[in-house]
Design an enzyme around this catalytic site. Structure first.
Site, short mmCIF file in Angstrom:
data_model
loop_
_atom_site.label_atom_id
_atom_site.label_comp_id
_atom_site.label_asym_id
_atom_site.label_seq_id
_atom_site.Cartn_x
_atom_site.Cartn_y
_atom_site.Cartn_z
N LYS A 192 31.91 34.37 24.85
CA LYS A 192 33.31 34.88 25.01
C LYS A 192 33.25 36.66 24.62
O LYS A 192 32.25 37.13 24.58
CB LYS A 192 34.44 34.13 23.88
CG LYS A 192 34.30 32.46 24.25
CD LYS A 192 35.10 32.12 25.44
CE LYS A 192 34.93 31.06 25.69
NZ LYS A 192 35.44 29.93 25.27
C1 LIG Z 1 35.77 28.56 25.05
C2 LIG Z 1 37.26 27.83 25.22
C3 LIG Z 1 38.00 27.14 24.37
C4 LIG Z 1 37.46 26.78 22.87
O1 LIG Z 1 35.95 26.53 22.86
P1 LIG Z 1 34.99 26.44 21.73
O2 LIG Z 1 33.63 26.37 22.38
O3 LIG Z 1 35.21 25.12 20.89
O4 LIG Z 1 35.15 27.69 20.66
C5 LIG Z 1 39.07 26.72 24.59
N1 LIG Z 1 39.79 26.92 25.52
C6 LIG Z 1 39.09 27.67 26.50
C7 LIG Z 1 39.95 28.05 28.03
C8 LIG Z 1 37.68 28.23 26.31
O5 LIG Z 1 37.11 28.86 27.27
#
Ligand SMILES: *Cc1c(COP(=O)(O)O)cnc(C)c1O
Length: 391
Positions: A192
């Protein structure tokens, strides 16, 4: 990146990040120490929201936000079919039914017209949602003023899934400031925008909601006398007020996250530059990027392309495999959630969200991360040119 394989996303960690984590290791608190509020403040003030609540991961933030907004058995949560499964699963953790609103064919974001049409029908059927989760897919904000207006009219709460969008803006407002929502969910998974290893955060302007989410993060337990139901037994006393979870973030993670926040501006700028280079270099190839809403600035978590399948005469799978064979770590975001076997068990069928399904057939995610240099982008371009050429 000099490696032979260019991944689609990768964290960028420097010496200052490492030093920040080491400092916590030498300190008194590995969890629930001072790094957590520091990180919470860094993210919430960047976004311009009153509160930040750091948690173990983004999924946990979606779960707790939905629960704290009152989502429970018999209720409904609506989200986009083009998202990571977590956006939908959050509703099911609460015992709610999940449904989807098909996406706009250009932006691939939750389509406000389709949302409105579905709400009109749901009102007649008595199946209105309690919570709607618009997903800022690839980093671009959904049309939040319109979704917010529909929320006012039909009485649903809004959690923005901003996992892709930290650093982006919409109509001059930072994504995550919750101007048009009850809460926004962020993820700090290494692919991210910034990372804390694993981690997530809720931003919100609602004092009571922030308190309740923070309470759910730690078993629903409070030590605040003003919140207690009974008289305190003494200094050791705490009360569990509702069934919560252990969804805390460690101080190690928060220290990394806070250090990464000092680079968010630079990361976001580099992602925009890479997107510009892609735009320029890919023009003329038989593909198209997502349509952009001129009112926003994307957080650019992902750079998606859609293949003009009618024109190229090869399948997405073929192009994908050729790119991988050339060391380009392409990916596909996302398999529509309603096509997952576990969602098919919930009664969803192919054909229910045709725009999302069509998009899925054409989509490829190109590498996009701040550590990429322009030569990497040109390598992707060249690999794409070769992969799109007919054999
Ligand atoms: C990465 C992501 C999440 C949450 O992911 P975690 O791995 O739990 O931090 C939620 N929604 C989207 C669209 C994502 O790309």
């Amino acid at each position: 990146m000099s490696a032979n394989f260019l991944p689609y996303g990768r964290q960028k960690i420097d010496e200052a990040d490492i030093a920040a984590v080491v400092e916590v290791l030498k300190s008194d608190f590995l969890t629930q120490g001072p790094a957590i509020p520091r990180f919470e403040k860094a993210v919430s003030s960047w976004c311009g929201a009153r509160h930040g609540v750091a948690m173990a991961n983004g999924t946990a933030t979606l779960h707790c936000a939905a629960k704290a907004l009152g989502l429970g058995h018999g209720d409904r949560l609506w989200t986009s079919p083009i998202t990571f499964v977590a956006s939908a699963n959050a509703g099911r953790y609460c015992g709610a039914k999940v449904d989807f609103v098909d996406v706009d064919p250009g932006t691939v974001l939750m389509c406000p017209e389709r949302l409105e049409a579905k709400l009109i029908q749901a009102e007649k059927d008595g199946t209105l949602p309690k919570v709607v989760v618009p997903v800022h897919f690839a980093g671009q904000s959904c049309d939040m003023p319109r979704i917010y207006a529909l929320g006012q009219k039909y009485g649903f709460k809004i959690i923005e899934d901003a996992a892709h969008a930290l650093g982006g803006e919409f109509m001059g407002e930072k994504i995550g400031n919750c101007r048009w929502s009850d809460a926004a969910s962020h993820s700090f998974h290494p692919v991210k925008i910034i990372t804390s290893g694993e981690g997530g955060m809720i931003t919100t302007n609602d004092d009571e909601l922030a308190w309740r989410i923070a309470n759910l993060r730690t078993h629903g337990i409070t030590r605040e006398p003003g919140r207690m139901v009974n008289e305190s037994h003494g200094a050791w006393y705490y009360e569990q007020l509702e069934l919560g979870f252990n969804y805390r973030m460690t101080d190690l993670q928060a220290a990394l996250g806070a250090s990464q926040m000092t680079k968010l501006e630079a990361f976001a700028r580099r992602r925009r530059e890479i997107a510009d280079v892609y735009d320029r270099e890919l023009a003329g190839l038989p593909l198209r990027p997502l349509v952009r809403d001129p009112r926003g600035i994307s957080g650019w978590h992902l750079y998606m392309i859609r293949l003009n399948l009618d024109e190229i005469g090869v399948s997405r799978r073929e192009v994908f495999d050729r790119l991988r064979a050339r060391g380009i770590g392409v990916n596909v975001h996302y398999i529509p959630v309603h096509l997952q076997p576990d969602y098919q068990k919930q009664g969803f069928r192919r054909g229910m969200f045709p725009v999302a399904e069509r998009y899925y057939e054409e989509a490829i995610t190109l590498p996009m991360f701040p550590g990429m240099n322009d030569a990497d982008v040109l390598q992707v371009r060249d690999a794409l040119r070769c992969s799109l050429a007919e054999i």
